[in-house]
Motif scaffolding. Structure first.
Motif, mmCIF file in Angstrom:
data_model
loop_
_atom_site.group_PDB
_atom_site.id
_atom_site.type_symbol
_atom_site.label_atom_id
_atom_site.label_comp_id
_atom_site.label_asym_id
_atom_site.label_seq_id
_atom_site.Cartn_x
_atom_site.Cartn_y
_atom_site.Cartn_z
ATOM 1 N N SER A 81 12.039 19.407 -4.420
ATOM 2 C CA SER A 81 12.049 18.451 -5.423
ATOM 3 C C SER A 81 12.500 16.785 -4.765
ATOM 4 O O SER A 81 13.354 16.962 -3.943
ATOM 5 C CB SER A 81 12.843 19.164 -6.360
ATOM 6 N N PRO A 82 12.529 16.045 -5.385
ATOM 7 C CA PRO A 82 12.903 14.396 -5.202
ATOM 8 C C PRO A 82 14.540 14.268 -5.640
ATOM 9 O O PRO A 82 14.480 14.860 -6.085
ATOM 10 C CB PRO A 82 12.165 13.229 -5.099
ATOM 11 N N THR A 83 14.591 13.249 -4.200
ATOM 12 C CA THR A 83 16.422 13.114 -4.686
ATOM 13 C C THR A 83 15.709 11.903 -6.116
ATOM 14 O O THR A 83 16.993 11.489 -6.881
ATOM 15 C CB THR A 83 17.006 12.152 -3.885
ATOM 16 N N TYR A 84 14.972 11.231 -5.988
ATOM 17 C CA TYR A 84 14.329 10.237 -6.780
ATOM 18 C C TYR A 84 13.765 9.932 -7.823
ATOM 19 O O TYR A 84 13.150 10.718 -7.856
ATOM 20 C CB TYR A 84 13.941 8.597 -5.545
ATOM 21 N N SER A 85 14.294 8.783 -8.304
ATOM 22 C CA SER A 85 13.019 9.079 -10.423
ATOM 23 C C SER A 85 12.196 9.101 -9.870
ATOM 24 O O SER A 85 11.344 8.399 -9.473
ATOM 25 C CB SER A 85 14.506 7.738 -11.160
ATOM 26 N N ARG A 86 11.026 9.120 -11.260
ATOM 27 C CA ARG A 86 9.482 8.737 -10.890
ATOM 28 C C ARG A 86 9.919 7.312 -11.376
ATOM 29 O O ARG A 86 8.153 6.527 -10.835
ATOM 30 C CB ARG A 86 8.906 9.693 -12.702
ATOM 31 N N TYR A 87 10.753 6.778 -11.306
ATOM 32 C CA TYR A 87 10.403 5.235 -11.700
ATOM 33 C C TYR A 87 10.491 4.426 -10.028
ATOM 34 O O TYR A 87 10.044 3.685 -10.259
ATOM 35 C CB TYR A 87 11.315 4.191 -12.311
ATOM 36 N N VAL A 88 10.921 5.444 -9.459
ATOM 37 C CA VAL A 88 10.746 4.480 -8.151
ATOM 38 C C VAL A 88 9.563 4.517 -7.582
ATOM 39 O O VAL A 88 8.800 3.748 -7.457
ATOM 40 C CB VAL A 88 11.527 5.746 -6.813
ATOM 41 N N ILE A 89 9.088 5.978 -7.427
ATOM 42 C CA ILE A 89 7.864 6.442 -7.392
ATOM 43 C C ILE A 89 6.565 7.500 -8.361
ATOM 44 O O ILE A 89 7.467 8.459 -8.226
ATOM 45 C CB ILE A 89 6.715 6.611 -5.754
ATOM 46 N N ASP A 90 5.976 6.987 -8.747
ATOM 47 C CA ASP A 90 5.562 8.540 -8.887
ATOM 48 C C ASP A 90 4.957 9.653 -8.286
ATOM 49 O O ASP A 90 3.420 9.445 -7.960
ATOM 50 C CB ASP A 90 4.639 8.469 -10.359
ATOM 51 N N LEU A 91 5.697 10.670 -8.392
ATOM 52 C CA LEU A 91 5.028 11.937 -6.385
ATOM 53 C C LEU A 91 4.002 11.948 -7.736
ATOM 54 O O LEU A 91 3.072 13.016 -6.478
ATOM 55 C CB LEU A 91 6.345 12.471 -6.128
ATOM 56 N N ASN A 92 3.698 12.346 -8.846
ATOM 57 C CA ASN A 92 2.255 12.906 -9.129
ATOM 58 C C ASN A 92 0.926 11.824 -9.120
ATOM 59 O O ASN A 92 0.308 12.556 -9.947
ATOM 60 C CB ASN A 92 3.061 13.704 -10.256
ATOM 61 N N ARG A 93 1.127 10.949 -9.511
ATOM 62 C CA ARG A 93 0.133 9.742 -9.177
ATOM 63 C C ARG A 93 -0.802 9.907 -7.350
ATOM 64 O O ARG A 93 0.170 9.683 -6.531
ATOM 65 C CB ARG A 93 0.570 8.738 -10.066
ATOM 66 N N ASP A 94 -1.847 9.550 -8.117
ATOM 67 C CA ASP A 94 -2.993 9.197 -6.935
ATOM 68 C C ASP A 94 -2.702 7.922 -5.836
ATOM 69 O O ASP A 94 -1.715 6.891 -7.037
ATOM 70 C CB ASP A 94 -4.474 9.412 -6.802
ATOM 71 N N ILE A 95 -2.345 7.372 -4.798
ATOM 72 C CA ILE A 95 -2.404 6.408 -4.202
ATOM 73 C C ILE A 95 -3.140 5.146 -4.520
ATOM 74 O O ILE A 95 -2.348 4.288 -4.174
ATOM 75 C CB ILE A 95 -1.531 6.215 -3.029
ATOM 76 N N SER A 96 -4.533 6.058 -4.677
ATOM 77 C CA SER A 96 -5.397 5.057 -4.823
ATOM 78 C C SER A 96 -4.954 4.353 -5.426
ATOM 79 O O SER A 96 -5.759 3.018 -6.243
ATOM 80 C CB SER A 96 -6.659 5.723 -4.742
ATOM 81 N N GLY A 97 -4.075 4.994 -7.252
ATOM 82 C CA GLY A 97 -4.375 3.688 -8.337
ATOM 83 C C GLY A 97 -5.264 4.591 -8.971
ATOM 84 O O GLY A 97 -4.747 4.272 -10.822
#
Length: 261
Positions: A63-79
């Protein structure tokens, strides 16, 4: 160990990812954000409490330390939008679920800032998932990945009306074997409602890592927060939570048993 996430390694071939459980925002990012953003209202609240039985079953957890507002780990980095045509949040969200702005005017992340966050937060989390799954495959015949989420039961931006309680996603059957999904759908989840590949079919993690042809089976569960919280607040409801946890444990046990067959 990377400070942007936490890992607890178990001894069976199963991993639970909780990509939206983090609540912190680094100071350098927070200074550009709104007051609302600092309260991280779109967090998948209390995932650690809901699944606190998993470690005792020998299941690994990340599990991450930081919020999904920082970056969404469940999104493709291609956008790429995982739900074409839907009003989805971005890799680095600029609005909350209720469409309120997350950044002060003119302070939204630029391409360079998004690339920095990918390198600093997204890549390490995903590298760890990949390494954990590959390590498990060297020890076990098959591996199960559960991507664990929760969401308010009513979010007009994403769906009309009220969401079912248990929302299972398997990328329309592509991320796990039909045999596993059959076991899941045969569970008695009453009095809770459930759906498979409804509004939520599985995000990037489910789709990217679910490779049943390699014996890696991935399922996403989006749990309605109505089942364990006092909506619309983020207050934990102990009685509700204890009731739904009994069904969650049955579900997780089903996945763990499949992993050990």
């Amino acid at each position: 160990m990377n400070s942007s996430f936490h890992v607890s390694e178990g001894h069976i071939g199963m991993l639970i990812s909780m990509p939206h459980n983090g609540q912190k925002i680094p100071n350098d990012i927070a200074q550009n954000m709104t007051e609302k953003a600092s309260t991280v209202p779109d967090t998948d609240w209390y995932m650690d409490k809901l699944y606190d039985f998993a470690k005792g079953m020998g299941i690994s957890i990340i599990s991450p330390t930081y919020s999904r507002y920082v970056i969404d780990l469940n999104r493709d980095i291609s956008g790429e939008n995982l739900y074409p045509g839907a009003n989805s949040t971005e890799l680095c969200p600029t609005t909350a679920f209720d469409l309120a702005p997350l950044y002060k005017a003119g302070k939204e992340p630029c391409k360079e800032e998004i690339a920095r966050r990918i390198a600093l937060y997204w890549q390490p989390y995903h590298q760890c998932i990949d390494e954990l799954l590959e390590k498990m495959l060297t020890k076990h015949n098959k591996v199960v990945l559960l991507d664990a989420h929760s969401i308010l039961s009513e979010v007009p931006r994403f769906f009309e009306g009220r969401l079912p309680d248990f929302n299972f996603g398997s990328a329309n059957g592509a991320s796990c074997s039909a045999a596993l999904m059959e076991k899941v759908t045969s569970l008695d989840l009453s009095p809770y409602s459930s759906v498979v590949n409804g509004r939520f079919k599985g995000g990037y993690i489910t789709r990217a890592y679910g490779k049943p042809n390699r014996n890696i089976h991935a399922i996403q569960l989006e749990l309605s927060q109505h089942t364990y919280m006092k909506e619309p607040s983020n207050v934990f409801d102990e009685e509700k939570a204890n009731n739904v946890k009994a069904k969650l444990k049955d579900f997780v046990s089903c996945l763990a048993d499949f992993a050990q067959e």
